[in-house]
Structure formats: structure tokens, C-alpha cells
Design an enzyme around this catalytic site. Sequence first.
Site, PDB file in Angstrom:
ATOM      1  N   CYS A 137      50.434  44.009 -35.862  1.00  0.00           N
ATOM      2  CA  CYS A 137      49.480  44.812 -35.081  1.00  0.00           C
ATOM      3  C   CYS A 137      49.351  44.276 -33.665  1.00  0.00           C
ATOM      4  CB  CYS A 137      48.124  44.830 -35.786  1.00  0.00           C
ATOM      5  SG  CYS A 137      46.893  45.773 -34.870  1.00  0.00           S
ATOM      6  N   CYS A 140      45.831  44.282 -32.194  1.00  0.00           N
ATOM      7  CA  CYS A 140      44.965  43.209 -32.717  1.00  0.00           C
ATOM      8  C   CYS A 140      45.362  41.859 -32.126  1.00  0.00           C
ATOM      9  CB  CYS A 140      45.078  43.093 -34.235  1.00  0.00           C
ATOM     10  SG  CYS A 140      45.237  44.628 -35.121  1.00  0.00           S
ATOM     11  N   ASP A 141      46.649  41.575 -32.088  1.00  0.00           N
ATOM     12  CA  ASP A 141      47.088  40.201 -31.821  1.00  0.00           C
ATOM     13  C   ASP A 141      47.837  39.991 -30.510  1.00  0.00           C
ATOM     14  OD1 ASP A 141      46.033  39.548 -34.291  1.00  0.00           O
ATOM     15  OD2 ASP A 141      47.905  39.959 -35.349  1.00  0.00           O
TER      16      ASP A 141
END
Length: 321
Positions: A137, A140-141
Site C-alpha cells: 500500500c 499507507c507506507d
Amino acid sequence: MATHNTRMLIVGSGPAGLSAAIYAARAGMEPIVVQGLQPGGQLTITTDVENYPGFRDVVQGPWLMEEMQAQAEHVGTRMIWDTITDINMDSGSPFRAVGDSGDEYIGDTLVIATGAQAKWLGAPGEADFNGKGVSACATCDGFFYRGKKIVVIGGGNTAVEEALYLTNHSDDVTIIHRRDEFRAEKILQDRVFANEKISVLWNKTVEEFLGDSTDGLTGLRLKDTLTGEESHFETEGAFVAIGHAPATELFKGKLEMDDGGYLIVEPGTPKTELPGVFACGDVMDHVYRQAVTAAGTGCMAALDAERFLATLEFEKKEAAE
Ligand code: NDP
């Protein structure tokens, strides 16, 4: 073996299911959440979360889900650790489900929040470096890999979108794809080819994720699909973007799904084609897939379920008079 009756049966305990539960409990619906195989959902296998509103500092995914669960319980949700194995929706509300434990669950409304799972390559090292250089992701990261040399694996919309997104954090992004053309939409491909920060390695598969426990991921062992030749590619961050699989096995033949297996809802709502059955979170959303969007659709499901029940009860009362 017990029978549990509720006005709202929620299947799945990620941000979508728990948000639905919080709203339903506060509306006095005494919801039951059947937690499933991975209580807390995908966030419980991530580490740092810094895009969920309300927290100035980075929080941990598992902690965030514990808090959400505690909040749901605090306002009156019953959490049950079980996995639904069958649901009967043929005759409409109430819906009858059976758990792995043998228990029966009867819900006047049903909220499906079973989520989705990122697909993984299954290559050696991939699981070992998950969260230490390997992610599925970018939203997200990606931030954690700023200024680093990163790769995205895949050739669909997700892969090219993730690569484009990652150029916000890095000037050195490489897409590694197993064929010599993308399956992504042309407009996205054009953006990739026009972006100087993105290179593409065609006809390569990832055979192994390399690294060590101190530095995490340091590189990949690649194989050329045409020549069979192997090579080493240095990278500190690898984003696997080969698709997601929604957890909808249980609903095959019972609810409408798209080609990817995602549940189809009435646009802009969490309503499935069956009155009283609602779907929220990643199980019905292949585009945004964020904890915060899942929570939002969970709230919508609870509000719509409440309206459904109010109408149903009104109609029953009218019929009885
Ligand atoms: P897709 O199934 O479209 O693409 C998956 C990609 O991963 C393909 O290029 C495939 O290669 C590759 N792949 C699959 N398995 C492997 C493997 N084992 N090893 C190496 N490569 C592999 O998934 P997406 O997540 O990209 O998209 C899913 C759906 O969501 C699509 O309908 C997409 O259009 C949609 N979507 C839409 C967005 C938007 O509208 N903005 C954003 C993101 C997704 P190959 O091409 O060789 O099969």
C-alpha cells in the site's frame, strides 16, 4: 451451540465493521460483530499509521484497531470471536448465519464488512520483509521511503497509480512488470511514460526479496521472462501491486459481484440489491481502500440499516392494525 439474535449482524471487524457497530450501538440496535479470521482486519498487520485523522503522532495499526474495538464495546456492541461459514438470505430479513463454532446468528439487518486482502507474490523473503521494506500500500507506507530507491511490482491500474503516487516521495521509482506492456488504462500509462522519475523494467519477475534483519530489504533477485537470465536489483522499498482479493466467497450466487469479486452496491450508498443487506469497506470498494473510507462507509451502512428497520417496523405495525 447458542443462537444470537440482534437487530444488526455485522460480519467483519476492520474499520468498516467497527464503525458500523459504533453507530448502530449508539442508536440502540445492540449490534453483534462476528470478528472473522483476522480480528481487526488489515490494519492489524501494518505498523505505523499516520493518515487516520485524530492522531497528531504516528500510531500503530494493531493499537488503533484495539481502540476502535474498545470504543465499539463501550457503546454496547457484542464482539464474538467466530467466523461465519454460511448465510441464508433467501427469504429476506431476518438473515440467518452459521459460525464455525456451530453458533447461529439471526440479524434483522446484515452488514457485510469482510474486507479484502492484498495479493502477494509468494516469493521467498516477501513475508520476512513485510513492513521492513515490503508493502502492498503506497498511500499507507510511501512516506516512510522518502528519498529512497523504490520499486513497484505489477502492471495494472494499481501499480501505475502507486508508482505515480510514490514520485511524491522519491525521484527513483522503478516499475517491474512480468510482460512487455501494461494492462493499466492508457491515460495512466501516458502519465507514467511522461514522468522522468519513473523507469520500467519489462519482462521481469521477482524471484526473491533480499536483505537482512538490520537493514530490512536491500534488493531483489529478478529473472528475465524471455531469456531466463537472473539479475540483482538494489532497492530499499518494494510495493507489491498485483491486485486485491475481496473476501466474498461466502456470498457467491447470493449477491451481485463485479468481475473482481467485489460486492456491487447502489452507487453512493452501501445498499446491496437485497433489502436489509449492506456492504461497506474494502469488500465493495476497489478504488479507495483506505481505513478512513472504510470507516465512512461503515457509518453509512449503520445509518441506512437503521432507516431500513424503522420502515420495516412501521410497515409491520400498519399491517397489524
Ligand atoms: P489488476 O488485476 O488489474 O492487475 C494486476 C497486475 O499485476 C497485472 O499487470 C498482472 O500482470 C500483475 N500480476 C498479477 N499476478 C502477478 C504475479 N504473480 N507476478 C507478477 N505480476 C502479477 O489489478 P489492479 O489492482 O491493478 O486493479 C484491480 C481493479 O481495480 C482493476 O479493475 C482496476 O482497473 C481497478 N482500479 C482502478 C483504479 C482507478 O480507476 N483509479 C485504481 C486502481 C485499481 P499481467 O498484466 O501480466 O496479468
